[in-house]
Structures are given as C-alpha cells and as structure tokens.
Design a protein around this motif. Structure first.
Motif, short mmCIF file in Angstrom:
data_model
loop_
_atom_site.label_atom_id
_atom_site.label_comp_id
_atom_site.label_asym_id
_atom_site.label_seq_id
_atom_site.Cartn_x
_atom_site.Cartn_y
_atom_site.Cartn_z
N ASP A 146 0.86 -1.18 0.00
CA ASP A 146 0.00 0.00 0.00
C ASP A 146 0.90 1.24 0.00
O ASP A 146 1.55 1.53 1.01
N LEU A 180 -6.20 10.64 5.11
CA LEU A 180 -6.42 10.23 3.72
C LEU A 180 -7.56 9.23 3.61
O LEU A 180 -8.30 9.24 2.63
N LEU A 225 -8.05 15.18 -1.61
CA LEU A 225 -6.78 14.48 -1.63
C LEU A 225 -5.65 15.41 -2.03
O LEU A 225 -4.56 15.39 -1.42
N ARG A 226 -5.89 16.23 -3.02
CA ARG A 226 -4.86 17.18 -3.47
C ARG A 226 -4.50 18.16 -2.36
O ARG A 226 -3.34 18.49 -2.16
N TYR A 268 3.73 8.80 -4.22
CA TYR A 268 2.33 8.45 -4.00
C TYR A 268 1.40 9.53 -4.54
O TYR A 268 0.41 9.23 -5.23
N SER A 288 -13.24 9.71 -2.34
CA SER A 288 -12.78 9.72 -3.73
C SER A 288 -12.58 11.13 -4.26
O SER A 288 -12.33 11.31 -5.45
N LYS A 307 1.13 9.45 -8.37
CA LYS A 307 0.29 8.36 -8.88
C LYS A 307 -1.19 8.63 -8.67
O LYS A 307 -2.03 8.35 -9.53
N GLU A 308 -1.53 9.21 -7.50
CA GLU A 308 -2.92 9.45 -7.17
C GLU A 308 -3.51 10.60 -7.98
O GLU A 308 -4.71 10.62 -8.26
N LYS A 349 -10.86 14.11 -5.42
CA LYS A 349 -9.53 14.50 -5.85
C LYS A 349 -9.12 15.82 -5.22
O LYS A 349 -7.95 16.04 -4.89
N ALA A 373 0.28 4.41 0.17
CA ALA A 373 -0.10 5.41 1.17
C ALA A 373 0.41 4.98 2.55
O ALA A 373 0.94 5.80 3.31
#
Length: 220
Positions: free
Chosen positions: A80, A146, A156-157, A214, A151, A217-218, A153, A82
């Motif tokens: 994983d 996280l 997460l950003r 990471y 979901s 990629k995300e 973005k 993350a």
C-alpha cells in the motif's frame, strides 16, 4: 590436590562467563547511531511486500537506507503506497524527536566559555529540529486523514499538498541545523551532531520522496 588451589581454577570459567555478559551488556547500552532502527539484513524472509518496498525505495535518493529502515514494516505496509509513506514519515518523526532530545542534552552540557560558536550552533540546531518535529507531526496527521478523504480528488490534493509542504519544511530545518556548524571549528561535538543530523535528513528525504511518488500516482 590442595582444595584452596583447585577452587579458583574451578571458578575461572564461570568468572569469564560473567565478564563476557557484562561486556556484551555494556556494548548494548551505547549502540552506534548510524545503525539504530535499521533491521538486520535477512531478519525476515523476502516476500512480495518486501519486494514492493525495495522497488518503491528506488524513487528515493538513498534507496539502501530506505529499504533497510522500512523493510521491517513490510507486513503492515502490504504493498500500500499510502501506508508506506505514512510509515516512512513515522520513522522520520521518531528519529527527529530523538535528535532534538540529543541536541538538547549536548547543549546543556556544553561549555559556553570554551567556544561560543559551538554553543550557538547547538542552540539553533535544537530549535531547528524542534520545528522539524512539529512539521513532521503535522504531515503524519494529514496522512492519517487520507482514509476519510473518500474519492474527492480536491480533498486528496489539498491533504497531499500540506504533507509535501510540511515535509519539505522539515527537511529545510534539518539542513539549517547542519549549515549552522559550517563556521564551527572541527571537533568531536560538531562531527557527532552533524553526522547524526545527516542520518535523520536522509530518512526525511526518503519519506518526502515516497510521499511525492504516492501523490504523483494518485493525481495522475
């Protein structure tokens, strides 16, 4: 045979055994800092999880140290990225805390009258690592959020941007510590502090590289 002369010879192996135990104990009380926290090579059988950590560490500046410091956590990382980044940040945090404590102890014992530049560099270094600890703690807190980011973005950003900013700031603070010794005359205190700080800097650099990998990629 005289009993008084045979008794010391009979006890000699036992006394040598006790002396060996004392020597081993003394050596274990003061481990070399460069090897601290690095699992012994081959302490665990190679697995897919271990292979994942090794391949992930190839994105760092210090891949061998990266793998050595993280391979012991392969069972919890479980491929994983993350979780690997979180573990790397945690390793960096633990060492940064230990470094801050170490510098504080050295600073308290320093002779301010012998070389004011050394004492000033130690004081600044302690402050630098104190700031680095707070920044790494903030990064780890963001990484733990996280899972709740869902979901989105955008969320997460935002979280990853905070982590990258704070880890970069921590690395800068650690570099500032060593830079502060540039004008200090060479000596055992300078050498020890700079070497220990350099070790922590490498761990922080590796953690930041895994975070960046990471995030890339995300976000792609």
């Amino acid at each position: 045979m005289n009993k008084n002369t045979s008794r010391p010879l009979f006890l000699l192996p036992f006394l040598l055994f006790l002396f060996s135990l004392r020597l081993i104990s003394a050596l274990n009380l003061n481990p070399m800092p460069s090897f601290d926290f690095i699992p012994s090579p081959g302490s665990q059988p190679l697995t897919n999880d271990s292979d994942f950590i090794r391949s992930s560490c190839n994105s760092t500046l210090y891949p061998d140290l990266c793998y050595a410091s993280l391979e012991g956590y392969s069972s919890s990382v479980r491929e994983d990225p993350a979780q690997l980044a979180r573990v790397a940040i945690g390793v960096s945090l633990k060492k940064a805390k230990a470094m801050a404590s170490y510098v504080a102890n050295v600073s308290r014992e320093a002779d301010y009258s012998s070389d004011p530049r050394v004492c000033s560099a130690l004081h600044d270094c302690h402050s630098n690592f104190g700031d680095a600890v707070e920044e790494i703690q903030g990064s780890l807190k963001q990484m733990r959020h996280l899972g709740a980011a869902g979901s989105s973005k955008e969320t997460l950003r935002f979280l990853m941007s905070n982590v990258q900013t704070w880890m970069s700031a921590a690395l800068t603070d650690q570099e500032t510590c060593t830079d502060g010794f540039d004008d200090v005359a060479d000596g055992p205190v300078k050498a020890d502090v700079v070497d220990r700080a350099a070790y922590v800097k490498k761990l922080t650099s590796n953690a930041l590289a895994l975070v960046n990998s990471y995030a890339e990629k995300e976000m792609s």
